[in-house]
Design a protein around this motif. Sequence first.
Motif, PDB file in Angstrom:
ATOM      1  N   ALA A  55     -24.169 -17.801 -43.820  1.00 21.91           N
ATOM      2  CA  ALA A  55     -23.551 -16.510 -44.121  1.00 21.91           C
ATOM      3  C   ALA A  55     -24.188 -15.875 -45.358  1.00 21.91           C
ATOM      4  CB  ALA A  55     -22.047 -16.675 -44.324  1.00 21.91           C
ATOM      5  N   VAL A  56     -24.384 -16.675 -46.400  1.00 21.26           N
ATOM      6  CA  VAL A  56     -24.996 -16.156 -47.625  1.00 21.26           C
ATOM      7  C   VAL A  56     -26.434 -15.712 -47.364  1.00 21.26           C
ATOM      8  CG1 VAL A  56     -25.735 -16.757 -49.962  1.00 21.26           C
ATOM      9  CG2 VAL A  56     -23.506 -17.525 -49.121  1.00 21.26           C
ATOM     10  N   ALA A  57     -27.191 -16.531 -46.621  1.00 24.19           N
ATOM     11  CA  ALA A  57     -28.579 -16.182 -46.316  1.00 24.19           C
ATOM     12  C   ALA A  57     -28.650 -14.894 -45.509  1.00 24.19           C
ATOM     13  CB  ALA A  57     -29.252 -17.322 -45.552  1.00 24.19           C
ATOM     14  N   GLY A  58     -27.716 -14.731 -44.565  1.00 22.73           N
ATOM     15  CA  GLY A  58     -27.686 -13.491 -43.790  1.00 22.73           C
ATOM     16  C   GLY A  58     -27.461 -12.283 -44.677  1.00 22.73           C
ATOM     17  N   GLY A  59     -26.552 -12.419 -45.658  1.00 25.62           N
ATOM     18  CA  GLY A  59     -26.305 -11.320 -46.583  1.00 25.62           C
ATOM     19  C   GLY A  59     -27.521 -10.991 -47.433  1.00 25.62           C
ATOM     20  N   VAL A  60     -28.216 -12.018 -47.900  1.00 23.50           N
ATOM     21  CA  VAL A  60     -29.411 -11.803 -48.725  1.00 23.50           C
ATOM     22  C   VAL A  60     -30.505 -11.108 -47.908  1.00 23.50           C
ATOM     23  CG1 VAL A  60     -31.273 -12.960 -49.966  1.00 23.50           C
ATOM     24  CG2 VAL A  60     -28.912 -13.715 -50.286  1.00 23.50           C
ATOM     25  N   LEU A  61     -30.724 -11.593 -46.679  1.00 24.46           N
ATOM     26  CA  LEU A  61     -31.755 -10.984 -45.831  1.00 24.46           C
ATOM     27  C   LEU A  61     -31.412  -9.538 -45.502  1.00 24.46           C
ATOM     28  CD1 LEU A  61     -32.533 -13.926 -43.390  1.00 24.46           C
ATOM     29  CD2 LEU A  61     -33.964 -13.063 -45.241  1.00 24.46           C
ATOM     30  N   TRP A  62     -30.151  -9.277 -45.213  1.00 26.26           N
ATOM     31  CA  TRP A  62     -29.752  -7.908 -44.920  1.00 26.26           C
ATOM     32  C   TRP A  62     -29.980  -7.015 -46.137  1.00 26.26           C
ATOM     33  CZ3 TRP A  62     -26.502  -4.202 -46.773  1.00 26.26           C
ATOM     34  CH2 TRP A  62     -26.269  -3.103 -45.938  1.00 26.26           C
ATOM     35  N   HIS A  63     -29.596  -7.491 -47.309  1.00 20.82           N
ATOM     36  CA  HIS A  63     -29.708  -6.687 -48.527  1.00 20.82           C
ATOM     37  C   HIS A  63     -31.172  -6.415 -48.885  1.00 20.82           C
ATOM     38  CE1 HIS A  63     -28.436  -5.096 -52.418  1.00 20.82           C
ATOM     39  NE2 HIS A  63     -29.420  -5.803 -52.960  1.00 20.82           N
ATOM     40  N   VAL A  64     -32.016  -7.428 -48.730  1.00 20.93           N
ATOM     41  CA  VAL A  64     -33.406  -7.307 -49.171  1.00 20.93           C
ATOM     42  C   VAL A  64     -34.283  -6.616 -48.133  1.00 20.93           C
ATOM     43  CG1 VAL A  64     -35.469  -8.626 -49.810  1.00 20.93           C
ATOM     44  CG2 VAL A  64     -33.228  -9.305 -50.685  1.00 20.93           C
ATOM     45  N   LEU A  65     -34.031  -6.885 -46.837  1.00 23.76           N
ATOM     46  CA  LEU A  65     -34.936  -6.404 -45.805  1.00 23.76           C
ATOM     47  C   LEU A  65     -34.407  -5.211 -45.021  1.00 23.76           C
ATOM     48  CD1 LEU A  65     -36.179  -9.821 -44.361  1.00 23.76           C
ATOM     49  CD2 LEU A  65     -37.240  -8.400 -46.128  1.00 23.76           C
ATOM     50  N   VAL A  66     -33.158  -5.274 -44.578  1.00 24.31           N
ATOM     51  CA  VAL A  66     -32.624  -4.240 -43.684  1.00 24.31           C
ATOM     52  C   VAL A  66     -32.085  -3.045 -44.455  1.00 24.31           C
ATOM     53  CG1 VAL A  66     -30.960  -3.744 -41.859  1.00 24.31           C
ATOM     54  CG2 VAL A  66     -32.095  -5.975 -41.948  1.00 24.31           C
ATOM     55  N   ARG A  67     -31.331  -3.291 -45.521  1.00 27.22           N
ATOM     56  CA  ARG A  67     -30.672  -2.209 -46.258  1.00 27.22           C
ATOM     57  C   ARG A  67     -31.641  -1.136 -46.742  1.00 27.22           C
ATOM     58  NH1 ARG A  67     -30.387  -0.937 -51.269  1.00 27.22           N
ATOM     59  NH2 ARG A  67     -31.471  -2.861 -51.825  1.00 27.22           N
ATOM     60  N   PRO A  68     -32.795  -1.486 -47.346  1.00 21.83           N
ATOM     61  CA  PRO A  68     -33.700  -0.417 -47.803  1.00 21.83           C
ATOM     62  C   PRO A  68     -34.156   0.497 -46.672  1.00 21.83           C
ATOM     63  CG  PRO A  68     -34.293  -2.509 -48.810  1.00 21.83           C
ATOM     64  CD  PRO A  68     -33.290  -2.822 -47.753  1.00 21.83           C
ATOM     65  N   ALA A  69     -34.475  -0.090 -45.503  1.00 25.58           N
ATOM     66  CA  ALA A  69     -34.913   0.738 -44.377  1.00 25.58           C
ATOM     67  C   ALA A  69     -33.779   1.638 -43.893  1.00 25.58           C
ATOM     68  CB  ALA A  69     -35.392  -0.156 -43.231  1.00 25.58           C
ATOM     69  N   GLU A  70     -32.579   1.100 -43.840  1.00 27.10           N
ATOM     70  CA  GLU A  70     -31.436   1.892 -43.409  1.00 27.10           C
ATOM     71  C   GLU A  70     -31.148   3.028 -44.391  1.00 27.10           C
ATOM     72  OE1 GLU A  70     -27.346   0.485 -41.560  1.00 27.10           O
ATOM     73  OE2 GLU A  70     -27.316   0.314 -43.744  1.00 27.10           O
ATOM     74  N   GLU A  71     -31.242   2.744 -45.673  1.00 28.39           N
ATOM     75  CA  GLU A  71     -30.942   3.774 -46.669  1.00 28.39           C
ATOM     76  C   GLU A  71     -32.026   4.854 -46.695  1.00 28.39           C
ATOM     77  OE1 GLU A  71     -30.044   1.951 -50.401  1.00 28.39           O
ATOM     78  OE2 GLU A  71     -28.037   1.358 -49.727  1.00 28.39           O
ATOM     79  N   ARG A  72     -33.261   4.482 -46.433  1.00 24.49           N
ATOM     80  CA  ARG A  72     -34.313   5.506 -46.331  1.00 24.49           C
ATOM     81  C   ARG A  72     -34.028   6.454 -45.176  1.00 24.49           C
ATOM     82  NH1 ARG A  72     -37.828   1.199 -47.615  1.00 24.49           N
ATOM     83  NH2 ARG A  72     -38.248   0.844 -45.397  1.00 24.49           N
ATOM     84  N   ASP A  73     -33.593   5.880 -44.054  1.00 27.24           N
ATOM     85  CA  ASP A  73     -33.270   6.715 -42.901  1.00 27.24           C
ATOM     86  C   ASP A  73     -32.097   7.641 -43.211  1.00 27.24           C
ATOM     87  OD1 ASP A  73     -33.352   7.214 -39.832  1.00 27.24           O
ATOM     88  OD2 ASP A  73     -31.267   6.671 -40.237  1.00 27.24           O
TER      89      ASP A  73
END
Length: 289
Positions: free
Chosen positions: A248-266
């Motif tokens: 669960a923690v690793a999923g949160g870290v990966l989402w924050h570091v990898l997915v969130r920036p792309a989503e926020e740019r969009d």
Amino acid sequence: MQGLAGALWWILVPTVPAVRHATLDGLDPLWTAVLDLPLFVLASALAAVGRRWAVAVVTPWTLLVTLGMVGYATVTGQAGAGALAMIGASAGSLGAAMLLRWGRIPVERAMVGPVAFRPARRTEGSAPLRATLAQMLAFWALFLLVIPAPIACAERRWGLSLALPTTVAGGLSIAGIVLIVAASTLGVWSAVTMAQLGRGTPLPGAMAHHLVIAGPYRWIRNPMAVAGIAQGAGMGLLLGSWLVLLYAVAGGVLWHVLVRPAEERDLAERFGQEYVRYRARVRCWLPRG
């Protein structure tokens, strides 16, 4: 870091019996070292100093050893710590290979098909709500049942589970249920708000047409991510599995570091200053005091 960690491990294997037992157990350290020292430790070091060809050596070798260790630990119930360490090494090798190849981890290459950023096509009536609830149930089934169950089983089979007193285990299970219920409530609230006000879904392939800043989005920008991570942690407590908690923690870290920036740019591209002001006012994970 990978090369240094591998070198340190090979120093500990012949000198600390507990390390050898936990990571290799019945495997012959000598024959393992003959292959692993040049193909993992040395190749990692060469890749780190700029020899890019070494990536083509260390990455396949790491993945191959990982498959072998996972199979060995699952069949024999031995060397579970070695299997877990190699899973981490494989993740590191793949990440390092992408950094050397592209200078970053190219998340956008995976954002295709149903996870490519685009607004929802059907926005009339209850279509967004139905699609959102269907997505939510599918994600719950995948991330709270399909993935955690084998992780917890592997933890027990590999001899990595913690022996907790009955009262402690029972208390953790109750805490897990409470956390799952609370997180699920937040997730449903967030999803319904997104569907009704944004006329879209949380999935990138059917995103909202309007910026949603109501409901739980008034306090945090990503309440569904918070809910998902909390649900995963709750499953870890319920199952008494520290590996599921780590998942669960690793999923949160990966989402924050990898997915969130792309989503926020969009979001910034689609909603402009409205989203920029919202991002400056509302935090990602924790409400402002």
